[in-house]
Design an enzyme around this catalytic site. Structure first.
Site, PDB file in Angstrom:
ATOM      1  N   LYS A  72     104.750   9.327  95.010  1.00 52.57           N
ATOM      2  CA  LYS A  72     103.536   8.731  95.660  1.00 52.57           C
ATOM      3  C   LYS A  72     103.267   7.103  95.451  1.00 52.57           C
ATOM      4  CE  LYS A  72     101.287  13.171  97.010  1.00 52.57           C
ATOM      5  NZ  LYS A  72     100.026  13.795  96.897  1.00 52.57           N
ATOM      6  N   LYS A  94     112.065  16.476 100.713  1.00 49.64           N
ATOM      7  CA  LYS A  94     111.377  17.819 101.028  1.00 49.64           C
ATOM      8  C   LYS A  94     110.719  17.846 102.457  1.00 49.64           C
ATOM      9  CE  LYS A  94     107.358  18.018  99.103  1.00 49.64           C
ATOM     10  NZ  LYS A  94     106.116  17.958  98.046  1.00 49.64           N
ATOM     11  N   LYS A 139     104.370  17.032 105.260  1.00 48.56           N
ATOM     12  CA  LYS A 139     103.308  16.783 106.478  1.00 48.56           C
ATOM     13  C   LYS A 139     103.175  15.109 106.552  1.00 48.56           C
ATOM     14  CE  LYS A 139      99.842  18.578 103.426  1.00 48.56           C
ATOM     15  NZ  LYS A 139      99.326  19.976 103.171  1.00 48.56           N
TER      16      LYS A 139
HETATM   17  P1  TYM Z   1     100.234  21.071  98.209  1.00 47.40           P
HETATM   18  O1  TYM Z   1      99.128  20.848  99.123  1.00 47.40           O
HETATM   19  O2  TYM Z   1     101.312  19.781  98.501  1.00 47.40           O
HETATM   20  O3  TYM Z   1     101.271  22.070  99.004  1.00 47.40           O
HETATM   21  C1  TYM Z   1     100.710  23.327  98.791  1.00 47.40           C
HETATM   22  C2  TYM Z   1     101.775  24.348  98.328  1.00 47.40           C
HETATM   23  O4  TYM Z   1     102.996  24.286  99.349  1.00 47.40           O
HETATM   24  C3  TYM Z   1     104.114  24.225  98.550  1.00 47.40           C
HETATM   25  N1  TYM Z   1     105.115  23.436  99.390  1.00 47.40           N
HETATM   26  C4  TYM Z   1     106.299  23.609  99.642  1.00 47.40           C
HETATM   27  N2  TYM Z   1     107.047  24.663  99.234  1.00 47.40           N
HETATM   28  C5  TYM Z   1     108.199  24.676  99.505  1.00 47.40           C
HETATM   29  N3  TYM Z   1     108.827  23.836 100.423  1.00 47.40           N
HETATM   30  C6  TYM Z   1     108.224  22.570 100.934  1.00 47.40           C
HETATM   31  N4  TYM Z   1     108.705  21.606 101.719  1.00 47.40           N
HETATM   32  C7  TYM Z   1     106.747  22.610 100.386  1.00 47.40           C
HETATM   33  N5  TYM Z   1     105.953  21.715 100.435  1.00 47.40           N
HETATM   34  C8  TYM Z   1     104.825  22.055  99.910  1.00 47.40           C
HETATM   35  C9  TYM Z   1     103.734  23.522  97.247  1.00 47.40           C
HETATM   36  O5  TYM Z   1     104.777  23.665  96.073  1.00 47.40           O
HETATM   37  C10 TYM Z   1     102.356  24.093  96.982  1.00 47.40           C
HETATM   38  O6  TYM Z   1     102.471  25.400  96.484  1.00 47.40           O
HETATM   39  N6  TYM Z   1      99.051  20.245  93.517  1.00 47.40           N
HETATM   40  C11 TYM Z   1      99.095  21.148  94.604  1.00 47.40           C
HETATM   41  C12 TYM Z   1      97.922  21.848  94.899  1.00 47.40           C
HETATM   42  C13 TYM Z   1      96.926  22.325  93.720  1.00 47.40           C
HETATM   43  C14 TYM Z   1      97.581  23.810  93.140  1.00 47.40           C
HETATM   44  C15 TYM Z   1      96.285  23.751  91.970  1.00 47.40           C
HETATM   45  C16 TYM Z   1      98.316  24.662  93.122  1.00 47.40           C
HETATM   46  C17 TYM Z   1      95.852  21.927  93.307  1.00 47.40           C
HETATM   47  N7  TYM Z   1      95.550  22.616  92.179  1.00 47.40           N
HETATM   48  C18 TYM Z   1      96.224  24.977  91.346  1.00 47.40           C
HETATM   49  C19 TYM Z   1      98.359  25.607  92.301  1.00 47.40           C
HETATM   50  C20 TYM Z   1      97.290  25.873  91.272  1.00 47.40           C
HETATM   51  C21 TYM Z   1      99.676  20.563  95.766  1.00 47.40           C
HETATM   52  O7  TYM Z   1      99.554  19.491  96.046  1.00 47.40           O
HETATM   53  O8  TYM Z   1     100.085  21.275  96.843  1.00 47.40           O
END
Ligand code: TYM
Length: 330
Positions: free
Chosen positions: A114, A195, A198
């Site tokens: 990022k 990956k 969005k």
């Molecule tokens: P975020 O919002 O980027 O993504 C949400 C969830 O989707 C999964 N994910 C994917 N899995 C498979 N293939 C992909 N291309 C893909 N893109 C996204 C992510 O692994 C995630 O599980 N930091 C986290 C949010 C968060 C969180 C937490 C998660 C904040 N606090 C506490 C668990 C526990 C995040 O940015 O996810």
């Protein structure tokens, strides 16, 4: 709450969710609700680590809440809430920040990726994993269902929990990551080396949960495969492998069964069927979403009740933490 182990996860409301978010995370939240006490959060405080338009953030937060419910999260079984409604996240986050090495944060892959994209990198982006650790540790979580890209963040969470426990005394449960067997990392449909996300400037690279059925089919048809023409599940054919993973996630078939079915049929027919598998798989969610999203009063009742229950649990942990670090109780 009954005496079951705790599952915790969250999704950022930074735009619409993709089928990557669904396959890697959301879809797996549903089945955990009976066996565990689950908390599912909409992490709006994480979302602002990159600039957000306030009105979009408000809309996206309610979109994610409605998607949670449309996908099958049940507020009678799980605690569903918005992160900024529970101040304990920021409070524990601060304490954990004082125990986190700068070097460890600078080595995080997601931060490095990022930071490359933005010229003006803010401290919040660097400290992002510490807030995530606070989310998880506040609830004494045992399991965190997420996609593969969150692995390092779970490791740092475990480190922080262990550091705190050994410096003061047993306080936090050490959480474990839960990733799906197939689909822990869904790749871009246009570039299988990156990956699915969005934030991809090429809209054909991802399928949104809220895309139309037509767009869903079209994007799958345009997905890159390769010129070998062979139907195999292998790293050398990363585009095809990714499509097979998507199929497997929606159809419940194993990659081997899918290969068997299509090895004599070819990519064209496979993509045609995959389009239908995804469209059919998402149809109930897409239909329910519309209804739920319009019911503002219901959405509000869900997040208010969720915040109340989450606050109660979070504050229990926070009080212990404050006491152990030497703050005078109020
Ligand atoms: P975020 O919002 O980027 O993504 C949400 C969830 O989707 C999964 N994910 C994917 N899995 C498979 N293939 C992909 N291309 C893909 N893109 C996204 C992510 O692994 C995630 O599980 N930091 C986290 C949010 C968060 C969180 C937490 C998660 C904040 N606090 C506490 C668990 C526990 C995040 O940015 O996810």
């Amino acid at each position: 709450m009954e005496d079951k182990k705790i599952v915790y996860s969250g999704i950022q409301p930074s735009g619409s969710l993709t089928i990557g978010n669904y396959i890697g995370a959301l879809k797996n939240f549903i089945g955990l609700q009976d066996e565990y006490n689950c908390l599912y959060c909409i992490v709006d405080m994480h979302a602002i680590t990159v600039a957000q338009e306030p009105k979009d953030l408000r809309k996206n937060t309610l979109d994610v809440l409605a998607l949670y419910l449309a996908a099958g999260l049940d507020p009678k079984k799980s605690i569903i809430y918005i992160q900024s409604h529970v101040p304990a996240h920021a409070e524990l986050g601060w304490v954990l920040n004082t125990m986190t090495g700068l070097g460890q944060l600078q080595r995080m892959t997601q931060f490095k990726d990022k930071a490359k994209k933005y010229t003006d990198v803010q401290a919040g982006l660097l400290n992002y994993p510490v807030l995530m650790a606070a989310d998880i540790l506040l609830y004494q979580s045992s399991f965190v269902p997420v996609g593969e890209d969150q692995k390092q963040h779970i490791e740092i969470t475990r480190d922080l929990a262990q550091r705190f426990n050994s410096r003061y005394s047993e306080t936090f449960t050490i959480p474990e990551i839960l990733t799906p067997k197939v689909g822990a990392r869904i790749m871009s449909l246009k570039d299988p080396s990156s990956k699915m996300s969005k934030s991809d400037p090429n809209k054909d690279g991802y399928i949104l949960l809220l895309d139309s059925e037509d767009d869903t089919r079209k994007k799958i048809k345009r997905a890159v495969t390769d010129s070998s023409g062979e139907f195999r599940y292998s790293d050398e054919q990363a585009g095809l492998k990714n499509l097979i993973n998507i199929h497997a996630s929606f159809s419940g078939m194993s990659p081997e069964e899918i290969v068997k079915k299509y090895e004599n049929l070819g990519y064209g027919e496979f993509k045609e069927d995959l389009g239908e598998v995804v469209v059919e798989g998402l149809r109930p969610l897409r239909e329910r979403f519309k209804e739920i999203r319009e019911d503002k009063a219901y959405l509000e009742s869900v997040y208010k009740e969720g915040a109340e229950k989450a606050s109660y649990l979070a504050n229990k942990t926070l009080r212990k933490v404050y006491k152990k670090v030497g703050f005078i109780p109020r």
